[in-house]
Design a protein around this motif. Structure first.
Motif, mmCIF file in Angstrom:
data_model
loop_
_atom_site.group_PDB
_atom_site.id
_atom_site.type_symbol
_atom_site.label_atom_id
_atom_site.label_comp_id
_atom_site.label_asym_id
_atom_site.label_seq_id
_atom_site.Cartn_x
_atom_site.Cartn_y
_atom_site.Cartn_z
ATOM 1 N N VAL A 154 3.969 11.154 13.510
ATOM 2 C CA VAL A 154 4.351 9.795 13.129
ATOM 3 C C VAL A 154 3.243 8.835 13.561
ATOM 4 O O VAL A 154 2.862 8.791 14.731
ATOM 5 N N ALA A 155 2.708 8.103 12.586
ATOM 6 C CA ALA A 155 1.553 7.233 12.853
ATOM 7 C C ALA A 155 1.964 5.778 12.750
ATOM 8 O O ALA A 155 1.724 5.108 11.747
ATOM 9 N N VAL A 156 2.649 5.297 13.784
ATOM 10 C CA VAL A 156 3.036 3.883 13.815
ATOM 11 C C VAL A 156 2.736 3.341 15.212
ATOM 12 O O VAL A 156 2.439 4.110 16.126
ATOM 13 N N PHE A 157 2.819 2.033 15.354
ATOM 14 C CA PHE A 157 2.570 1.412 16.658
ATOM 15 C C PHE A 157 3.891 1.096 17.353
ATOM 16 O O PHE A 157 4.729 0.391 16.789
ATOM 17 N N CYS A 186 5.233 3.321 5.723
ATOM 18 C CA CYS A 186 3.895 2.811 6.074
ATOM 19 C C CYS A 186 2.816 3.414 5.164
ATOM 20 O O CYS A 186 1.789 2.780 4.906
ATOM 21 N N ASP A 245 3.944 -3.902 7.357
ATOM 22 C CA ASP A 245 3.063 -5.009 6.954
ATOM 23 C C ASP A 245 1.622 -4.740 7.422
ATOM 24 O O ASP A 245 0.659 -4.996 6.687
ATOM 25 N N TYR A 246 1.493 -4.210 8.641
ATOM 26 C CA TYR A 246 0.159 -3.929 9.198
ATOM 27 C C TYR A 246 -0.591 -2.935 8.296
ATOM 28 O O TYR A 246 -1.722 -3.191 7.874
ATOM 29 N N PHE A 247 0.058 -1.792 8.007
ATOM 30 C CA PHE A 247 -0.647 -0.762 7.227
ATOM 31 C C PHE A 247 -0.826 -1.183 5.765
ATOM 32 O O PHE A 247 -1.848 -0.868 5.161
ATOM 33 N N GLU A 297 6.780 -5.169 10.946
ATOM 34 C CA GLU A 297 5.368 -5.413 11.310
ATOM 35 C C GLU A 297 4.508 -4.168 11.081
ATOM 36 O O GLU A 297 3.367 -4.277 10.622
ATOM 37 N N GLY A 332 -1.352 -4.142 4.862
ATOM 38 C CA GLY A 332 -2.447 -5.119 4.918
ATOM 39 C C GLY A 332 -3.836 -4.496 4.931
ATOM 40 O O GLY A 332 -4.826 -5.186 4.687
ATOM 41 N N TYR A 371 -2.576 -8.621 14.422
ATOM 42 C CA TYR A 371 -1.790 -7.489 14.900
ATOM 43 C C TYR A 371 -2.432 -6.800 16.106
ATOM 44 O O TYR A 371 -1.728 -6.347 17.010
ATOM 45 N N ASN A 399 7.547 6.204 8.863
ATOM 46 C CA ASN A 399 6.216 6.803 8.690
ATOM 47 C C ASN A 399 5.853 6.872 7.206
ATOM 48 O O ASN A 399 4.727 6.551 6.806
ATOM 49 N N HIS A 411 -5.885 -10.605 9.449
ATOM 50 C CA HIS A 411 -4.678 -9.770 9.483
ATOM 51 C C HIS A 411 -4.772 -8.774 10.637
ATOM 52 O O HIS A 411 -3.834 -8.617 11.426
ATOM 53 N N GLU A 471 4.412 -0.845 19.704
ATOM 54 C CA GLU A 471 4.519 -2.261 20.109
ATOM 55 C C GLU A 471 5.009 -3.154 18.964
ATOM 56 O O GLU A 471 5.423 -4.284 19.203
ATOM 57 N N LEU A 472 4.911 -2.645 17.721
ATOM 58 C CA LEU A 472 5.320 -3.458 16.567
ATOM 59 C C LEU A 472 6.678 -2.990 16.062
ATOM 60 O O LEU A 472 7.018 -1.810 16.180
ATOM 61 N N ALA A 526 -2.696 9.239 15.941
ATOM 62 C CA ALA A 526 -2.299 9.432 14.540
ATOM 63 C C ALA A 526 -2.441 8.116 13.765
ATOM 64 O O ALA A 526 -2.825 8.115 12.593
ATOM 65 N N SER A 527 -2.132 6.990 14.435
ATOM 66 C CA SER A 527 -2.232 5.710 13.727
ATOM 67 C C SER A 527 -3.691 5.381 13.401
ATOM 68 O O SER A 527 -3.988 4.783 12.367
ATOM 69 N N LYS A 538 12.143 -1.644 17.117
ATOM 70 C CA LYS A 538 10.889 -1.003 17.531
ATOM 71 C C LYS A 538 11.025 0.497 17.256
ATOM 72 O O LYS A 538 12.136 1.042 17.325
ATOM 73 N N ARG A 546 -4.607 7.309 10.386
ATOM 74 C CA ARG A 546 -4.105 6.633 9.183
ATOM 75 C C ARG A 546 -5.030 5.469 8.803
ATOM 76 O O ARG A 546 -5.324 5.254 7.630
#
Lengths: 377, 316
Positions: B87-90, B149, B100-102, B97, B104, A8, B146, A4, B92-93, A207-208, B133, A211
């Motif tokens: 905000v803790a996201v990517f 996720c 789903d990523y977090f 996604e 997962g 990603y 955020n 997984h 690029e996704l 930040a990511s 995006k 997390r």
């Protein structure tokens, strides 16, 4: 979970426009630029007249004059040499009666202030090539005395710049060094991929990542997934660049393509692991670490001869240790060895060294990041 | 009987000379929403980061779900959901996604993960933006992503660190309603904010922090009892003179009064009929009244009473 993450992590990397620019677009642009620049230098119309070059009458002057007299372009002699004393040579140069004067002992080049820039570039490239070829013989003696005479014979059999004659089983053309360095640079830009991977895993960098660090994901899984996807993405970039140089630009990186690709991929792994290590230690923000990596890469490229092919040789003469610790010089040296020596011993030594560096940095990163808590975020 | 799920005892965190968290102790019971209220720099986020074992700390002990919290306490971490201030996201996704990523990272089963991801998208109202995006989302939608996720894996303990910063009122209300729903569904929540209205609306128990210390704690009713003020009367009045203002100050149970030329603010401590008496004085002096209203004490009054300063920075 690893699959997984891998899926990603790879997707994130392949959608990172900044990384793709440095790893695919930039080398393509630079490689194309090299190709255009080098192919226009030897325009046949220009070479209608031989370039007048004075050789200062000193030790080795006759030998150099003989060699320069043999250099041909499309069957025409490229240089018209004349031996004069130092004072007379300088006068002719200042009167613009000759393009350049050469000191045969030190190989120092004196240029006419109003001379043709293309003519002078050709003379300079010839001298750089001459220096390198001379150095190859010396190096061959040091590395494998039994093969040195064979190399010397081949080197001296044809020193033509224009025909890019095959002096050994591979190519010894000075311009190939630029492409070796270009591939080495792409490989070492893997450090930016490594840094980007570290930023997705280190809670003090994004930040990511914080997390992720709060989740039950094990650090080892995160690192393994990040590194594997980074290696894979970097390999794609290296393979693309090498393929572009060989198949689109038509440049010669040697006959043993699988080993050229393998060397590039191994270099890329080293870049990734060094970048990952730099990203994982210390508390500097990502942009500062990225600037450090870019500056370091460009400095290493410069020292290994990306901007001036003779630089590597000058370093070998003055500070040889730099060539042994400069990762880009090590990577480009792999391609160089592949072309120069008929066996793979030196290539394999370099390949193993580069992979060992990668393994050491990966191990250090695992040790540093294991059970890590941060002093500040 | 409710179970203690987080126990922080004597936490101290220093950054060189600065003590960011100073001997803080707190407990969170199962099913409650605990608010950590305090101005910027009061140590709320540092406390959260220590709780999550992201930050090292100098003294104290932290237990989560009955075990000591460490970086490799994966069992405890699996039950926690984190919504950070940033905000803790990517980028690029896309929305789907990212969730789903977090998700997962907690849920291995693919089918279950897909179900949870869909539910989180539904919960955050992001159905129409699945393929977007993050850069294409508005500030409010980005905050909702955020949150999605952080809660997709259905955690038992949700930590929300200033989740509504820079969010428009409509999105803010939606976020607050969502948090109440998560709590109704059984999650315990730690909610940090410097917006007292949010904390008052959401939290069953509140800890007010300042300079890394717990300066007051209790339910909002308990906290309000700690202040001397029972009500604040505000009246729009024009041309009130010194004599009138002096008479107002002499009225019983009036603790303070302020007048800025348009609005008269009077704070009362206990007593009855304060408003009637105030209006009588204003009528005696033939002053025309505009709007008149009273306010009950707020958490800001509590903070002001204890620290002598406003809870919220002026720019907020």
């Amino acid at each position: 979970m690893l699959l997984h993450m891998l899926k990603y992590d790879f997707k994130i990397m392949m959608k990172n426009k900044s990384l793709l620019f440095w790893l695919i677009a930039f080398p393509i642009i630079l490689g194309s630029f090299f190709h255009l620049a080098f192919s226009s230098i030897f325009d046949t119309e220009f070479q209608a007249d031989a370039i007048p070059v004075i050789i200062i009458d000193d030790e080795g002057a006759e030998q150099l004059s003989d060699i320069m007299g043999q250099v041909e372009s499309d069957g025409e002699t490229l240089f018209k040499t004349e031996m004069l004393s130092y004072d007379k040579a300088m006068k002719k140069i200042s009167d613009n009666d000759a393009e350049a004067a050469l000191d045969p002992k030190s190989l120092k080049l004196y240029m006419s202030p109003d001379g043709s820039s293309i003519s002078q570039t050709i003379v300079k490239q010839f001298i750089d090539s001459y220096r390198i070829n001379t150095s190859i013989i010396t190096e061959a003696y040091q590395k494998d005395p039994s093969k040195a005479s064979e190399v010397t014979e081949r080197l001296m059999s044809d020193i033509s710049l224009i025909k890019r004659g095959e002096l050994t089983e591979g190519s010894l053309n000075i311009f190939d060094q630029y492409y070796y360095n270009l591939v080495a640079m792409v490989a070492f830009y893997g450090s930016l991929v490594g840094l980007s991977t570290a930023c997705r895993n280190q809670a003090n960098l994004s930040a990511s990542a914080a997390r992720k660090a709060s989740s039950p994901l094990r650090k080892s899984t995160a690192a393994a997934s990040g590194l594997l996807s980074a290696f894979f993405a970097e390999s794609i970039c290296v393979v693309s660049s090498i393929s572009y140089i060989i198949f689109v630009l038509g440049e010669n990186l040697g006959k043993e393509l699988p080993l050229v690709y393998l060397g590039g991929i191994a270099g890329g792994m080293t870049g990734v692991s060094i970048g990952y290590f730099i990203g994982s230690v210390g508390s500097l923000p990502e942009n500062k670490k990225s600037s450090i990596i870019t500056a370091f890469t460009m400095t290493c490229c410069f020292l290994s001869g990306l901007m001036d092919a003779s630089m590597k040789l000058k370093i070998e003469e003055n500070v040889p240790i730099l060539n042994h610790i400069n990762p880009i010089a090590l990577i480009s040296d792999m391609f160089y060895c592949l072309n120069i020596y008929s066996d793979h011993k030196q290539y394999l030594i370099n390949l193993v060294s580069v992979l060992a560096v990668s393994a050491v940095f990966c191990a250090l990163t695992f040790i540093f990041t294991r059970r890590k808590k941060y002093a500040s975020l | 009987m409710s179970q203690t799920i987080v126990k922080i005892d004597g936490l101290v965190k220093r950054y060189k000379e600065l003590t960011a968290v100073d001997d803080l102790s707190l407990e969170i019971q199962e099913g409650e929403i605990l608010g950590l209220l305090g101005p910027n720099g009061s140590g709320k986020t540092t406390t959260i980061n220590c709780l999550l074992s992201l930050l090292s700390y100098d003294e104290g002990n932290i237990e989560v779900f009955g075990s000591k919290m460490t970086p490799d306490n994966y069992k405890a971490k699996a039950k926690i959901g984190v919504i950070s201030q940033n905000v803790a996201v990517f980028d690029e996704l896309n929305v789907y996604e990212n969730i789903d990523y977090f998700c997962g990272l907690y849920i291995k089963d693919k089918k279950l993960r897909r179900q949870y991801t869909d539910e989180a998208i539904e919960f955050a109202g992001l159905n129409d933006f699945k393929k977007f995006k993050p850069k294409k989302l508005s500030g409010g939608l980005l905050r909702r992503l955020n949150i999605a996720c952080g809660i997709a894996h259905k955690p038992s303990l949700i930590i929300l660190d200033e989740p509504t910063v820079a969010v428009d009122p409509q999105s803010r209300n939606r976020i607050l309603e969502g948090i109440e729903k998560l709590n109704r569904d059984g999650a315990s929540i730690i909610y940090t904010s410097h917006y007292m209205e949010e904390v008052e609306q959401l939290c069953s128990r509140i800890i007010i922090m300042d300079k890394g210390k717990n300066i007051a704690s209790g339910t909002k009713e308990e906290l309000k009892k700690k202040v001397n003020i029972t009500e604040t009367i505000k009246a729009e009045v024009r041309n009130a003179d010194e004599e009138t203002l002096s008479k107002i100050k002499q009225l019983p149970h009036i603790t303070s009064s302020e007048y800025d030329g348009k609005l008269l603010t009077v704070k009362c401590s206990g007593g009855k009929h304060n408003l009637i008496r105030l209006i009588e004085v204003l009528n005696e002096h033939e002053l025309h009244l505009g709007r008149v209203y009273t306010e009950l004490p707020t958490l800001n009054d509590v903070f002001l009473e204890i620290t002598g300063k406003q809870l919220r920075d002026k720019e907020d």
